[in-house]
Motif scaffolding. Structure first.
Motif, mmCIF file in Angstrom:
data_model
loop_
_atom_site.group_PDB
_atom_site.id
_atom_site.type_symbol
_atom_site.label_atom_id
_atom_site.label_comp_id
_atom_site.label_asym_id
_atom_site.label_seq_id
_atom_site.Cartn_x
_atom_site.Cartn_y
_atom_site.Cartn_z
ATOM 1 N N UNK A 35 0.828 -1.209 0.000
ATOM 2 C CA UNK A 35 0.000 0.000 0.000
ATOM 3 C C UNK A 35 0.860 1.255 0.000
ATOM 4 N N UNK A 36 2.095 1.130 0.453
ATOM 5 C CA UNK A 36 3.030 2.258 0.504
ATOM 6 C C UNK A 36 4.106 2.137 -0.576
ATOM 7 N N UNK A 37 3.895 1.213 -1.510
ATOM 8 C CA UNK A 37 4.858 1.031 -2.582
ATOM 9 C C UNK A 37 6.162 0.400 -2.132
ATOM 10 N N UNK A 38 6.120 -0.352 -1.062
ATOM 11 C CA UNK A 38 7.327 -0.964 -0.488
ATOM 12 C C UNK A 38 7.182 -2.478 -0.448
ATOM 13 N N UNK A 39 8.301 -3.149 -0.221
ATOM 14 C CA UNK A 39 8.305 -4.609 -0.137
ATOM 15 C C UNK A 39 9.151 -5.020 1.058
ATOM 16 N N UNK A 40 9.214 -6.311 1.291
ATOM 17 C CA UNK A 40 9.980 -6.794 2.436
ATOM 18 C C UNK A 40 10.891 -7.933 2.032
ATOM 19 N N UNK A 41 11.851 -8.192 2.868
ATOM 20 C CA UNK A 41 12.750 -9.325 2.732
ATOM 21 C C UNK A 41 12.205 -10.417 3.661
ATOM 22 N N UNK A 42 11.744 -11.551 3.106
ATOM 23 C CA UNK A 42 11.136 -12.587 3.947
ATOM 24 C C UNK A 42 12.060 -13.113 5.046
ATOM 25 N N UNK A 43 13.353 -13.227 4.767
ATOM 26 C CA UNK A 43 14.283 -13.748 5.777
ATOM 27 C C UNK A 43 14.427 -12.764 6.940
ATOM 28 N N UNK A 44 14.647 -11.485 6.625
ATOM 29 C CA UNK A 44 14.757 -10.481 7.685
ATOM 30 C C UNK A 44 13.440 -10.354 8.453
ATOM 31 N N UNK A 45 12.341 -10.474 7.739
ATOM 32 C CA UNK A 45 11.030 -10.370 8.385
ATOM 33 C C UNK A 45 10.839 -11.523 9.363
ATOM 34 N N UNK A 46 11.196 -12.716 8.951
ATOM 35 C CA UNK A 46 11.066 -13.874 9.827
ATOM 36 C C UNK A 46 11.930 -13.713 11.072
ATOM 37 N N UNK A 47 13.139 -13.207 10.906
ATOM 38 C CA UNK A 47 14.024 -12.984 12.059
ATOM 39 C C UNK A 47 13.351 -12.071 13.078
ATOM 40 N N UNK A 48 12.711 -11.028 12.596
ATOM 41 C CA UNK A 48 12.058 -10.082 13.500
ATOM 42 C C UNK A 48 10.765 -10.662 14.067
#
Length: 113
Positions: A37-50
Motif C-alpha cells: 500500500x506504501x509502494x514498499x516490499x519486504x525481505x522474507x528472511x529479515x522479516x522472519x528474524x524479526x
C-alpha cells in the motif's frame, strides 16, 4: 524422554501463531500486502528474524526503515490480516498433536494464549 523438571510442570500455556501452527507465511504475506500500500516490499528472511521476536517488532522495523507511520502501517496490516484469517490455511507444527496428547495423557493441562 522427558526430564524431571518437565514432569513438575502441570500447566502448559501455548501461543497459537508460530508455536502450535505454522502461520508465519500468512503473517509475512499480510505484512507484505500492507507494505505494498506504501509502494514498499519486504525481505522474507529479515522479516522472519524479526517475527521470531514478535510481530510488532517486524512491523516497527519496516515502519522505521521506510519512514511510515507505525499506527498507519499497523492498521493496514490488521486489515489484511483480518481478511486472511477468514481463509487461513496453515498446518500444525511437526509433532504438535503428539506433544499435546502426551501432556493430557499424563494428567496435565494445555492452554492457548
Amino acid at each position: 524422554m522427558e526430564n524431571k523438571s518437565m514432569k513438575k510442570i502441570r500447566h502448559f500455556i501455548w501461543d497459537f501463531d508460530g508455536t502450535l501452527f505454522d502461520t508465519y507465511p500468512v503473517i509475512i504475506g499480510d505484512l507484505q500486502n500492507a507494505l505494498k500500500e506504501y509502494g514498499r516490499d519486504l525481505d522474507p528472511v529479515k522479516t522472519m528474524e524479526r517475527m521470531l521476536i514478535n510481530i510488532p517488532a517486524a512491523r516497527d522495523y519496516y515502519a522505521d526503515l521506510y519512514d511510515i507511520d507505525r499506527q498507519a502501517l499497523d492498521a493496514a496490516y490488521q486489515r489484511h490480516h483480518r481478511l486472511s484469517v477468514e481463509t487461513m490455511k496453515s498446518a500444525p507444527m511437526a509433532d504438535v498433536e503428539r506433544v499435546l496428547a502426551a501432556i493430557c495423557d499424563s494428567g496435565r493441562y494445555n492452554y492457548i494464549f
